[in-house]
Design a protein around this motif. Structure first.
Motif, PDB file in Angstrom:
ATOM      1  N   UNK A   1       8.810   0.670 -11.935  1.00  0.00           N
ATOM      2  CA  UNK A   1       8.171   0.102 -13.120  1.00  0.00           C
ATOM      3  C   UNK A   1       6.876   0.832 -13.473  1.00  0.00           C
ATOM      4  N   UNK A   2       6.211   1.420 -12.498  1.00  0.00           N
ATOM      5  CA  UNK A   2       4.966   2.130 -12.788  1.00  0.00           C
ATOM      6  C   UNK A   2       5.188   3.296 -13.740  1.00  0.00           C
ATOM      7  N   UNK A   3       6.410   3.828 -13.765  1.00  0.00           N
ATOM      8  CA  UNK A   3       6.696   4.940 -14.664  1.00  0.00           C
ATOM      9  C   UNK A   3       6.588   4.520 -16.133  1.00  0.00           C
ATOM     10  N   UNK A   4       6.686   3.222 -16.401  1.00  0.00           N
ATOM     11  CA  UNK A   4       6.522   2.747 -17.776  1.00  0.00           C
ATOM     12  C   UNK A   4       5.131   3.041 -18.317  1.00  0.00           C
ATOM     13  N   UNK A   5       4.181   3.317 -17.420  1.00  0.00           N
ATOM     14  CA  UNK A   5       2.788   3.484 -17.834  1.00  0.00           C
ATOM     15  C   UNK A   5       2.297   4.927 -17.705  1.00  0.00           C
ATOM     16  N   UNK A   6       3.200   5.846 -17.414  1.00  0.00           N
ATOM     17  CA  UNK A   6       2.774   7.225 -17.189  1.00  0.00           C
ATOM     18  C   UNK A   6       2.204   7.885 -18.445  1.00  0.00           C
ATOM     19  N   UNK A   7       2.525   7.355 -19.608  1.00  0.00           N
ATOM     20  CA  UNK A   7       1.998   7.945 -20.830  1.00  0.00           C
ATOM     21  C   UNK A   7       0.592   7.506 -21.183  1.00  0.00           C
ATOM     22  N   UNK A   8       0.053   6.525 -20.475  1.00  0.00           N
ATOM     23  CA  UNK A   8      -1.285   6.035 -20.784  1.00  0.00           C
ATOM     24  C   UNK A   8      -2.354   6.991 -20.274  1.00  0.00           C
ATOM     25  N   UNK A   9      -3.364   7.176 -21.081  1.00  0.00           N
ATOM     26  CA  UNK A   9      -4.468   8.054 -20.716  1.00  0.00           C
ATOM     27  C   UNK A   9      -5.420   7.335 -19.748  1.00  0.00           C
ATOM     28  N   UNK A  10      -6.150   8.101 -18.971  1.00  0.00           N
ATOM     29  CA  UNK A  10      -7.217   7.594 -18.100  1.00  0.00           C
ATOM     30  C   UNK A  10      -6.724   6.743 -16.935  1.00  0.00           C
ATOM     31  N   UNK A  11      -5.454   6.818 -16.621  1.00  0.00           N
ATOM     32  CA  UNK A  11      -4.939   5.988 -15.533  1.00  0.00           C
ATOM     33  C   UNK A  11      -4.221   6.859 -14.507  1.00  0.00           C
ATOM     34  N   UNK A  12      -4.445   6.548 -13.244  1.00  0.00           N
ATOM     35  CA  UNK A  12      -3.788   7.274 -12.160  1.00  0.00           C
ATOM     36  C   UNK A  12      -2.731   6.375 -11.536  1.00  0.00           C
ATOM     37  N   UNK A  13      -1.593   6.936 -11.189  1.00  0.00           N
ATOM     38  CA  UNK A  13      -0.509   6.161 -10.587  1.00  0.00           C
ATOM     39  C   UNK A  13      -0.183   6.735  -9.218  1.00  0.00           C
ATOM     40  N   UNK A  14      -0.198   5.876  -8.209  1.00  0.00           N
ATOM     41  CA  UNK A  14       0.144   6.259  -6.842  1.00  0.00           C
ATOM     42  C   UNK A  14       1.393   5.503  -6.416  1.00  0.00           C
ATOM     43  N   UNK A  15       2.306   6.196  -5.774  1.00  0.00           N
ATOM     44  CA  UNK A  15       3.520   5.572  -5.259  1.00  0.00           C
ATOM     45  C   UNK A  15       3.456   5.586  -3.734  1.00  0.00           C
ATOM     46  N   UNK A  16       3.838   4.468  -3.132  1.00  0.00           N
ATOM     47  CA  UNK A  16       3.803   4.433  -1.671  1.00  0.00           C
ATOM     48  C   UNK A  16       4.949   3.598  -1.124  1.00  0.00           C
ATOM     49  N   UNK A  17       5.177   3.753   0.163  1.00  0.00           N
ATOM     50  CA  UNK A  17       6.158   2.957   0.878  1.00  0.00           C
ATOM     51  C   UNK A  17       5.465   1.668   1.317  1.00  0.00           C
ATOM     52  N   UNK A  18       5.702   0.596   0.610  1.00  0.00           N
ATOM     53  CA  UNK A  18       5.041  -0.669   0.914  1.00  0.00           C
ATOM     54  C   UNK A  18       5.529  -1.328   2.184  1.00  0.00           C
ATOM     55  N   UNK A  19       6.496  -0.723   2.840  1.00  0.00           N
ATOM     56  CA  UNK A  19       7.001  -1.223   4.118  1.00  0.00           C
ATOM     57  C   UNK A  19       6.314  -0.536   5.290  1.00  0.00           C
ATOM     58  N   UNK A  20       5.552   0.508   4.978  1.00  0.00           N
ATOM     59  CA  UNK A  20       4.903   1.316   6.012  1.00  0.00           C
ATOM     60  C   UNK A  20       3.393   1.057   5.983  1.00  0.00           C
ATOM     61  N   UNK A  21       2.842   0.655   7.117  1.00  0.00           N
ATOM     62  CA  UNK A  21       1.424   0.313   7.188  1.00  0.00           C
ATOM     63  C   UNK A  21       0.540   1.492   6.802  1.00  0.00           C
ATOM     64  N   UNK A  22       0.842   2.672   7.323  1.00  0.00           N
ATOM     65  CA  UNK A  22      -0.038   3.820   7.114  1.00  0.00           C
ATOM     66  C   UNK A  22       0.043   4.346   5.687  1.00  0.00           C
ATOM     67  N   UNK A  23       1.233   4.438   5.154  1.00  0.00           N
ATOM     68  CA  UNK A  23       1.371   4.903   3.774  1.00  0.00           C
ATOM     69  C   UNK A  23       0.689   3.923   2.815  1.00  0.00           C
ATOM     70  N   UNK A  24       0.845   2.643   3.083  1.00  0.00           N
ATOM     71  CA  UNK A  24       0.206   1.624   2.246  1.00  0.00           C
ATOM     72  C   UNK A  24      -1.308   1.692   2.367  1.00  0.00           C
ATOM     73  N   UNK A  25      -1.798   1.859   3.599  1.00  0.00           N
ATOM     74  CA  UNK A  25      -3.241   1.910   3.815  1.00  0.00           C
ATOM     75  C   UNK A  25      -3.846   3.136   3.138  1.00  0.00           C
ATOM     76  N   UNK A  26      -3.164   4.277   3.249  1.00  0.00           N
ATOM     77  CA  UNK A  26      -3.661   5.496   2.611  1.00  0.00           C
ATOM     78  C   UNK A  26      -3.695   5.345   1.091  1.00  0.00           C
ATOM     79  N   UNK A  27      -2.631   4.765   0.543  1.00  0.00           N
ATOM     80  CA  UNK A  27      -2.554   4.616  -0.919  1.00  0.00           C
ATOM     81  C   UNK A  27      -3.636   3.677  -1.429  1.00  0.00           C
ATOM     82  N   UNK A  28      -3.824   2.547  -0.758  1.00  0.00           N
ATOM     83  CA  UNK A  28      -4.827   1.585  -1.220  1.00  0.00           C
ATOM     84  C   UNK A  28      -6.244   2.122  -1.038  1.00  0.00           C
TER      85      UNK A  28
END
Length: 682
Positions: A204-231
């Motif tokens: 769903x985050x791809x719906x917002x890729x056209x917006x200016x001034x916004x950064x989108x990060x994708x992570x594995x929300x099942x993985x503690x480390x990937x989630x911690x790094x992303x947040x």
């Protein structure tokens, strides 16, 4: 770097104390999550429970990066693990779950599983999925304006992003470049609706890729480390760059959506086995053991400790007091400003009369000078020399600047929702919004309007939305649909909002001043047909104030009480003067000014004096506010009446555009006079 090496690197570069703390938080959250359904089975409480299992890793990360000394967190109803990670105790979770008076979110006034701790900036949010994104944007606006440290964090499920106000929130954050982090916890379902039925993009985050001034990060929300790094990266980037970030976290939903849902009706065994296999806590435990960061015994000791913590919390929860039924009327309305100079809202000023438009404009400016933490925004109301479609805000942007006086997108929910959020940042903040250019256009904001009416009650007085909602109301301008309705009949049905409707310039100034100085929300309805009308012009004392709930006797009389407000006040005055000149009757005209709260005392005193009542308003008779006034009189003053209470108002139709149709629909002096003569001869 291949995935295995990355995994080893992450586990080995995090100190053991932190890893074990994370494991304990995960086990505590899961233990409480698993225990919740038992309370319902035993008829103790927790009648709404949306399991967090499967979202554990991303929720742990949200809570760990949240700094209650500077950030603001808006968790959603599945964020039990987030709340534990952010610092809520097991007792506080259970108090909320079984709706105890000691619940720090609001003393059992809100649904279970809606965790909050306002004193820590963990905000109490509603059940309307995703609506708190607007509040997060509003508070992020305040963070940026006051050059404060920190960010706003809004957490929600991916399906809630289908709501229109979520798009309004993210678009607004992008446009204003605000430090807010939107976390989408994507488990693939909106209750039983699969993601493919919600949107075309797989993420769903791809719906917002056209917006200016916004950064989108994708992570594995099942993985503690990937989630911690992303947040960690999201919060750091949003604060440093003062721009929004979306974190899209892939999760799994191990259990049903909630305890009222049966996921086996729409998920097959293969899928259910798959999601259990990807349990984030089980994976984290395996990693700790595999890479020698903890032993089985150490983790088992933590498990046993968590059991004791939960058992102790359960006992505390069972012993905690329930809310008192006598408390239901507490915190419905936030404290109103009590006028000092003009306690009854009357005066003897004899200076040059001012029109309503001048009264509103000068009062807004005076209050902006008085309180530097005052803001106003809305549609088409701050562009060069134009001050709104009716010029009420003319000259304000020039004097107070673009950051305090500004245009909003044509998005009524955005206007209301960000006002709610912005006023959370500082108790001194007062927000005035033009909720829509015309009152009739306010309906898209109703979700946020209703939300704001019960914020103070729902939080047990911990948060007061200090917002004045201005709306140009009513007809007699040939506006037709969406330009000529008056909507107080609907909006006075919601407890928690004060509703005022002035008829004259002095009352417009006094009520606006009181609204802007009060805590809580006030709906300020302005009869736009009277903006520049000489008959509504009056002298206005400096700093004039009008209290809420205090009607004004515009004309004394002994034969008939006319109860009215807004445009029809002047019609009633004309009819009363005519009947007096003809020697037929002396009519008393009661201008309510304030609908909620209602001056019942003045109404009863007038009824006792005249024994005959005519209730007149511009809104429809059927379902209009006059029905409440009539019912109150019939119930409390029946023995004083010499005739039935009569009402005059609009026909039960929309307001037509053609002036002939408008005249046939809206009340006028002829209709009021005919009704008055009828009741006088009863």
């Amino acid at each position: 770097m291949n995935p295995d090496i990355k995994e080893i690197y992450k586990i080995k570069t995090t100190d053991k104390e932190t890893l074990l703390k994370w494991y304990q938080l995960l086990r505590l959250g899961r233990s409480l999550d698993d225990r919740a359904p038992n309370y319902l089975k035993q008829a103790i409480g927790w009648s709404y429970h949306a399991p967090a299992a499967g979202h554990d890793a991303i929720q742990l990360a949200i809570g760990q990066v949240f700094d209650r000394n500077k950030d603001h967190l808006f968790p959603y109803y599945r964020d039990l693990q987030t709340s534990v990670s952010a610092g809520l105790t097991a007792e506080e979770i259970i108090y909320n779950g079984i709706s105890k008076d000691t619940d720090v979110a609001g003393g059992g006034r809100h649904m279970s599983n809606h965790f909050a701790k306002p004193e820590w900036n963990i905000h109490n949010v509603s059940s309307c999925t995703g609506n708190h994104t607007l509040h997060a944007v509003g508070i992020a606006r305040a963070i940026k304006y006051y050059k404060s440290k920190g960010v706003a964090i809004s957490s929600q499920g991916e399906s809630s992003v289908s709501e229109g106000y979520v798009y309004e929130a993210i678009n607004g954050a992008s446009k204003e470049m605000l430090p807010v982090v939107f976390v989408f916890q994507d488990n693939g379902y909106g209750i039983s609706v699969p993601k493919k039925d919600q949107q075309a993009n797989r993420k769903v985050a791809k719906n917002f890729e056209g917006l200016k001034n916004i950064r989108i990060l994708y992570c594995n929300g099942k993985d503690v480390f990937d989630s911690m790094n992303a947040m960690t990266e999201a919060v750091k980037w949003a604060e440093e760059n003062q721009k929004p970030v979306i974190v899209h976290a892939n999760c799994v939903r191990i259990h049903s959506h909630s305890n009222s849902d049966r996921h086996e009706l729409y998920r097959d065994k293969a899928e259910l086995n798959y999601v259990r296999e990807y349990d984030p806590i089980a994976k984290f435990r395996r990693l700790l053991i595999r890479y020698n960061r903890a032993t089985e015994d150490e983790l088992n000791q933590i498990d046993e400790h968590v059991k004791e913590v939960v058992k102790k919390a359960h006992k505390a929860g069972m012993a905690a007091p329930d809310p008192s039924p006598d408390s239901v009327h507490d915190f419905v309305y936030a404290p109103a400003y009590q006028p000092q100079k003009f306690p009854d809202g009357t005066h003897n000023e004899t200076s040059e009369p001012k029109k309503i438009i001048e009264a509103l404009n000068s009062t807004l400016k005076a209050e902006f000078r008085r309180n530097p933490d005052t803001f106003i925004y809305g549609q088409d109301m701050a562009n060069k020399d134009k001050g709104g479609i009716f010029n009420v805000s003319k000259g304000m942007q020039q004097e107070f600047g673009h950051q305090r006086v500004f245009n909003a997108p044509i998005a009524e929910d955005f206007i209301m929702g960000t006002a709610n959020g912005m006023s959370r940042f500082n108790k001194n903040i007062r927000v005035v919004v033009e909720g829509a250019e015309f009152a009739d256009y306010f309906w898209p904001a109703m979700e946020q309007f209703v939300e704001t009416t019960h914020e103070y009650w729902r939080t047990k007085g911990q948060y007061s939305p200090n917002v004045t909602v201005r709306l140009a109301s009513g007809g007699y301008i040939g506006g037709g649909l969406y330009h000529s309705q008056t909507i107080e009949g609907a909006l006075t049905t919601f407890p928690g909002v004060r509703v005022v409707y002035p008829s004259y310039a002095d009352d417009a100034a006094g009520l606006l001043r009181t609204s802007m100085r009060s805590q809580g929300m006030t709906l300020f309805l302005e009869p736009k047909a009277l903006y520049n009308s000489p008959k509504a012009a009056t002298p206005i004392p400096e700093d004039f104030e009008v209290p809420f709930g205090k009607a004004r006797i515009r004309r004394n009389g002994s034969d008939l009480t006319m109860i009215t407000y807004g445009n029809t006040t002047h019609m009633c005055m004309d009819v009363a003067e005519k009947l007096s000149k003809e020697g037929i009757a002396e009519c008393e005209v009661v201008d309510l000014r304030s609908l909620v709260p209602l001056d019942k005392e003045t109404i009863l005193e007038s009824v006792k004096k005249t024994s005959r009542v005519l209730v007149v308003h511009e809104d429809k008779v059927f379902g209009g506010f006059g029905g409440e006034v009539s019912a109150y009189i019939s119930e409390h003053a029946f023995k004083f009446l010499d005739a039935p209470v009569m009402r005059v108002g609009a026909e039960f139709t929309p307001v037509g555009f053609n002036r002939i149709l408008e005249a046939a629909i809206l009340p006028n002096t002829e209709k009021i006079e005919n009704a008055a003569r009828e009741i006088l001869t009863f």
